[in-house]
Design a protein around this motif. Structure first.
Motif, mmCIF file in Angstrom:
data_model
loop_
_atom_site.group_PDB
_atom_site.id
_atom_site.type_symbol
_atom_site.label_atom_id
_atom_site.label_comp_id
_atom_site.label_asym_id
_atom_site.label_seq_id
_atom_site.Cartn_x
_atom_site.Cartn_y
_atom_site.Cartn_z
ATOM 1 N N LYS A 65 1.276 -1.075 0.214
ATOM 2 C CA LYS A 65 -0.186 0.065 -0.063
ATOM 3 C C LYS A 65 0.571 1.245 -0.481
ATOM 4 C CE LYS A 65 -2.980 -3.115 0.536
ATOM 5 N NZ LYS A 65 -5.158 -2.622 -0.828
ATOM 6 N N ARG A 66 1.873 1.281 0.063
ATOM 7 C CA ARG A 66 2.812 2.425 -0.130
ATOM 8 C C ARG A 66 2.266 3.520 -0.900
ATOM 9 N NH1 ARG A 66 8.421 3.973 0.603
ATOM 10 N NH2 ARG A 66 8.591 2.373 1.443
ATOM 11 N N GLU A 67 2.441 2.850 -1.981
ATOM 12 C CA GLU A 67 1.132 3.906 -2.871
ATOM 13 C C GLU A 67 0.395 4.819 -2.173
ATOM 14 O OE1 GLU A 67 1.180 3.516 -6.665
ATOM 15 O OE2 GLU A 67 3.178 2.580 -6.824
ATOM 16 N N ILE A 68 -0.471 4.277 -2.404
ATOM 17 C CA ILE A 68 -1.471 4.743 -1.357
ATOM 18 C C ILE A 68 -1.166 5.650 0.136
ATOM 19 C CG2 ILE A 68 -3.254 4.671 0.424
ATOM 20 C CD1 ILE A 68 -4.118 2.192 -1.924
ATOM 21 N N PHE A 69 0.311 5.520 0.763
ATOM 22 C CA PHE A 69 0.475 6.311 1.407
ATOM 23 C C PHE A 69 0.541 7.333 1.320
ATOM 24 C CE2 PHE A 69 0.251 1.781 4.266
ATOM 25 C CZ PHE A 69 -0.903 1.797 4.746
ATOM 26 N N GLU A 70 2.107 7.350 0.534
ATOM 27 C CA GLU A 70 2.573 8.568 -0.203
ATOM 28 C C GLU A 70 1.933 9.569 -0.625
ATOM 29 O OE1 GLU A 70 6.961 5.710 -1.159
ATOM 30 O OE2 GLU A 70 5.290 6.533 -2.690
ATOM 31 N N GLU A 71 0.669 8.884 -1.474
ATOM 32 C CA GLU A 71 -0.236 9.946 -2.052
ATOM 33 C C GLU A 71 -1.178 10.700 -0.966
ATOM 34 O OE1 GLU A 71 -0.759 10.922 -4.585
ATOM 35 O OE2 GLU A 71 -2.472 12.884 -4.337
ATOM 36 N N ASN A 72 -1.496 9.656 0.226
ATOM 37 C CA ASN A 72 -2.144 10.530 0.938
ATOM 38 C C ASN A 72 -1.499 11.144 2.270
ATOM 39 O OD1 ASN A 72 -4.122 8.737 0.579
ATOM 40 N ND2 ASN A 72 -4.192 7.587 2.112
ATOM 41 N N GLY A 73 -0.287 11.263 1.801
ATOM 42 C CA GLY A 73 0.353 11.755 2.442
ATOM 43 C C GLY A 73 1.249 12.744 1.381
ATOM 44 N N ARG A 74 1.184 13.151 0.608
ATOM 45 C CA ARG A 74 1.014 14.159 0.031
ATOM 46 C C ARG A 74 0.439 15.658 -0.151
ATOM 47 N NH1 ARG A 74 4.150 11.355 -3.834
ATOM 48 N NH2 ARG A 74 2.521 10.519 -4.464
ATOM 49 N N ILE A 75 -0.794 14.598 -0.309
ATOM 50 C CA ILE A 75 -2.349 15.961 0.005
ATOM 51 C C ILE A 75 -2.033 15.748 1.604
ATOM 52 C CG2 ILE A 75 -5.012 15.682 0.273
ATOM 53 C CD1 ILE A 75 -4.667 13.033 -1.530
ATOM 54 N N TYR A 76 -2.167 15.332 2.709
ATOM 55 C CA TYR A 76 -1.999 15.962 4.028
ATOM 56 C C TYR A 76 -0.806 17.155 4.178
ATOM 57 C CZ TYR A 76 -2.769 15.737 9.039
ATOM 58 O OH TYR A 76 -3.212 15.868 10.510
ATOM 59 N N LYS A 77 0.402 16.947 3.408
ATOM 60 C CA LYS A 77 2.024 17.815 3.564
ATOM 61 C C LYS A 77 1.516 19.221 2.904
ATOM 62 C CE LYS A 77 4.626 15.278 2.218
ATOM 63 N NZ LYS A 77 6.556 14.858 2.038
ATOM 64 N N ASP A 78 0.249 18.937 1.731
ATOM 65 C CA ASP A 78 0.003 20.134 0.855
ATOM 66 C C ASP A 78 -0.897 21.365 2.285
ATOM 67 O OD1 ASP A 78 1.325 19.639 -1.348
ATOM 68 O OD2 ASP A 78 -0.445 19.742 -2.435
ATOM 69 N N LYS A 79 -1.992 20.456 3.038
ATOM 70 C CA LYS A 79 -2.120 21.705 3.763
ATOM 71 C C LYS A 79 -1.551 22.001 4.664
ATOM 72 C CE LYS A 79 -6.412 18.266 3.313
ATOM 73 N NZ LYS A 79 -7.816 17.355 3.694
#
Ligand SMILES: [Zn+2]
Length: 299
Positions: A156-170
């Motif tokens: 699930k690495r890609e999913i976690f990384e994508e969620n991380g990107r969205i969260y880090k933008d905020k």
């Protein structure tokens, strides 16, 4: 009037029922539980893990976390968890003993963070634990936790990384706005006066000076010397506003307010989120609330 009360009660019951259904359906899928030491970590991880894990905090919103005393039911919860995540840097004074008898994986975020050290009192020379209080460090928490989740569940690495990107933008947006504010603030107004010395990472990251009544909650107490020092700095530097934190009494800071004529700027959230519906029910809301009060107080 009666009809209206009946209608509102019905709405309330329906919302309760749907909330519990949601919980049951999530749990019934046999998802593994990530148990965190405090609410801030639980919220960050929930934003990264989304539907992959059930995320819970051992300590409830509003609870003093440093000196928390785990209960027997906490031990049961932890022994059924897939992994236990704590902050480290000595924040959870109870964590070592708590996990020592458990066969549960442990992730300690601070192992991958650079500390700022406490400069006085019982904690002198030890890391200040409150790194999450700076949005810049919050971004590092996300990177560390995305990596940890990916190691727990590599597929699930890609999913976690994508969620991380969205969260880090905020978080980056909050960081940029606060940087802009500080850059436009006169240097002699860049003081943050609080009860606990919990803002070292924030003040260090944004070029502010930190003043506090005691260095770390638990073990630390307000002394006449500390009180006199704080009053003298607030008076001499003409600091307009002082703050306290949601998990401790603001009684001592009110003495500073009375003695100096500074305003009381409100309660900042540090060691715990607020309950749902409160001003800091998520980590993002907590940062926004804190930085809004600081801006309002110092402008
Ligand atoms: Zn604290």
């Amino acid at each position: 009037m009666k009809k209206r009360i009946l209608f509102l009660s019905l709405i309330f019951l329906i919302s309760l029922a749907s909330a519990s259904c949601k919980k049951i359906s999530k749990e019934s899928e046999n998802k593994e539980v990530i148990l965190t030491s405090f609410t801030v970590l639980a919220d960050i991880i929930d934003n990264l893990a989304k539907d992959e894990f059930i995320v819970r905090s051992l300590t409830k919103p509003g609870v003093e976390v440093h000196g928390y005393k785990p209960t027997p039911s906490d031990l049961v919860k932890a022994s059924n968890a897939f992994v236990f995540v704590d902050n480290g840097f000595g924040f959870e004074l109870w964590a070592e003993k708590f996990v020592s008898n458990l066969k549960v994986k442990r992730i300690t975020v601070a192992e991958d963070l650079d500390p700022i050290f406490v400069t006085e009192d019982f904690y002198k020379g030890k890391p200040n634990p409150h790194a999450w209080i700076s949005p810049k460090r919050g971004i590092l928490y996300v990177d560390i936790l995305v990596e940890s989740l990916s190691e727990l569940r590599p597929s699930k690495r890609e999913i976690f990384e994508e969620n991380g990107r969205i969260y880090k933008d905020k978080l980056s947006k909050i960081d940029e706005e606060f940087s802009l504010f500080i850059n436009n603030l006169d240097e002699d107004r860049r003081y943050l006066v609080s009860c606990e010395g919990a803002f070292s990472y924030l003040t260090s990251d944004y070029g502010m000076k930190e003043v506090y009544l005691w260095p770390v909650n638990a073990e630390s107490q307000i002394t006449p010397r500390r009180m006199a020092r704080t009053i003298s700095i607030v008076k001499n530097k003409n600091i307009p506003t002082v703050f306290c934190e949601s998990t401790v009494s603001d009684e001592s800071q009110m003495v500073v307010v009375r003695e100096t004529g500074a305003k009381f700027g409100g309660d900042l959230f540090v060691d715990s989120l607020s309950v749902d519906g409160g001003p800091a029910s998520t980590y993002i809301k907590m940062l926004e609330h804190n930085l809004h009060l600081i801006k309002k107080g110092l402008y």
